[in-house]
Design an enzyme around this catalytic site. Structure first.
Site, short mmCIF file in Angstrom:
data_model
loop_
_atom_site.label_atom_id
_atom_site.label_comp_id
_atom_site.label_asym_id
_atom_site.label_seq_id
_atom_site.Cartn_x
_atom_site.Cartn_y
_atom_site.Cartn_z
N PRO A 84 0.83 -1.20 0.00
CA PRO A 84 0.00 0.00 0.00
C PRO A 84 0.86 1.25 0.00
O PRO A 84 1.82 1.36 0.77
CB PRO A 84 -0.80 -0.13 1.30
CG PRO A 84 -0.91 -1.60 1.49
CD PRO A 84 0.41 -2.17 1.03
N CYS A 85 0.51 2.18 -0.88
CA CYS A 85 1.42 3.30 -1.13
C CYS A 85 0.80 4.65 -0.83
O CYS A 85 1.42 5.68 -1.10
CB CYS A 85 1.86 3.27 -2.60
SG CYS A 85 0.47 3.31 -3.76
#
Length: 364
Positions: A84-85
């Site tokens: 997840p960014c």
């Protein structure tokens, strides 16, 4: 002696963009991990036969992945992750303190436990050049204890995706394999471009454009197309004021700066930035980055070129290079988030094809 086979395990698999791309490169994904149950529904229905662990990655061990995948040490393993960014995104606050950013170290942990032959990671550009630089540098240092790695920010448009999506891509080879790879005449590298900016000269085909969204049945804001064989062609509703805006912008200029005072938002009148919001997508260029807000007219340049609405889910999926047969489960918000968070299929395919070339060299 039986030849080894190349398999993959997809961490943070989401709705399946990476798995789909690797499949197009003839890499069989044997197991995946994803915490979001709606994304898992999309993934499992479109990717039959793959063992999916629906859990927090922090609860998953290398041993569990070996058991679920059936991949043994007699085969070659590509470990893939798109942690997840959101915390690294340039449009968000929080940066390196965002807890989601620390999940990249779960990828590192599983690399250490599984010792795969190859590693592949994709993330936002900001992970290496912006807010996430410190976190990425630390994670990379840990990977480089056992792997030779290369990374750079790539433009998805250079790989057949009709979208100018800038993403960090990392390729790695376990160090004990590097000398053999070099003996076979190959080097550690990122995928070679297959398309090119039309403003440049060369022999590659020009970038694909947002015109890939055309050809679907017309759709009004808030409606769903129920034609046989057409999936997820559904659009969010729009207020009458936004319908006025999209018509005016389409006729006068392409983005919100042309709006008269009567239609301009008060929060925009004194600001020159974020001009893509309320914009009309240009069919002669690749689309802008598709995000989880891609079905909202107010969230970016997501206005349809000739219909008074934002992108449908199917159109957004086309811009992420998903096949039209790929069905997304969930409500509009859930579907848009899955599509926007996905690794573009053709970008994953390009990396997959590179790892296939390494595998074939080792097998020859």
């Amino acid at each position: 002696m039986q030849q080894k086979k190349l398999y993959a395990i997809d961490l943070f698999c989401g709705c399946g963009g990476t798995t789909c791309g690797l499949g197009k490169a003839n890499i069989e994904v044997k197991a995946a991990v994803e915490i979001n149950p709606v994304a898992v529904k999309t993934y499992t229905e479109n990717n039959k036969g793959i063992s999916v662990i629906t859990d927090d990655i922090r609860n998953v061990s290398g041993k569990m992945l070996r058991e679920n995948s059936g991949v043994t040490k007699n085969d070659r393993l590509l470990l893939v992750a798109c942690p997840p960014c959101q915390g690294f995104s340039a449009i968000r606050k929080g940066g390196e303190d965002d807890k989601r950013n620390q999940l990249v170290f779960e990828f590192v942990r599983l690399i250490k436990e599984l010792k795969p032959d190859f590693i592949l990671m994709e993330n936002v550009a900001g992970m290496s050049k912006g807010k996430g630089r410190t976190v990425f540098s630390e994670a990379l240092g840990l990977m480089e204890e056992d792997y030779e790695c290369i990374s750079d920010v790539l433009n998805a448009a250079d790989y057949g995706v009709p979208q100018t999506r800038k993403r960090l891509v990392l390729h790695g080879i376990r160090k004990d394999l590097v000398s053999t790879i070099k003996e076979k005449g190959l080097e550690l590298s990122l995928p070679e471009k297959t398309y090119m900016d039309p403003r440049k000269t060369g022999n590659l085909p020009k970038w694909k454009t947002a015109s890939v969204i055309l050809g679907l049945p017309p759709l009004e804001a808030g409606d769903t197309c129920n034609a046989d064989g057409i999936y997820n062609h559904t659009s969010n509703g729009m207020s009458e004021t936004n319908i006025e805006r999209i018509r005016y912008i389409r006729e006068h200029g392409g983005d919100r700066r042309c709006l008269p005072d009567s239609l301009a938002l008060s929060c925009h009148k004194e600001k020159s930035g974020h001009t893509d919001v309320y914009g009309i997508m240009d069919m002669n260029k690749p689309a802008p980055t598709i995000t989880g807000g891609c079905m909202h007219y107010s969230k970016g340049r997501y206005g349809h070129p000739n219909q008074d609405r934002a992108l449908s889910a199917r159109e957004a999926a086309r811009l992420q290079s998903f096949d039209d047969k790929y069905f997304f489960y969930g409500n509009n918000a859930e579907v848009a988030l899955q599509i926007g968070n996905a690794v573009p299929v053709e970008l994953a395919k390009a990396s997959g094809e590179y790892f296939v070339s390494l595998f074939e060299a080792l097998n020859s």
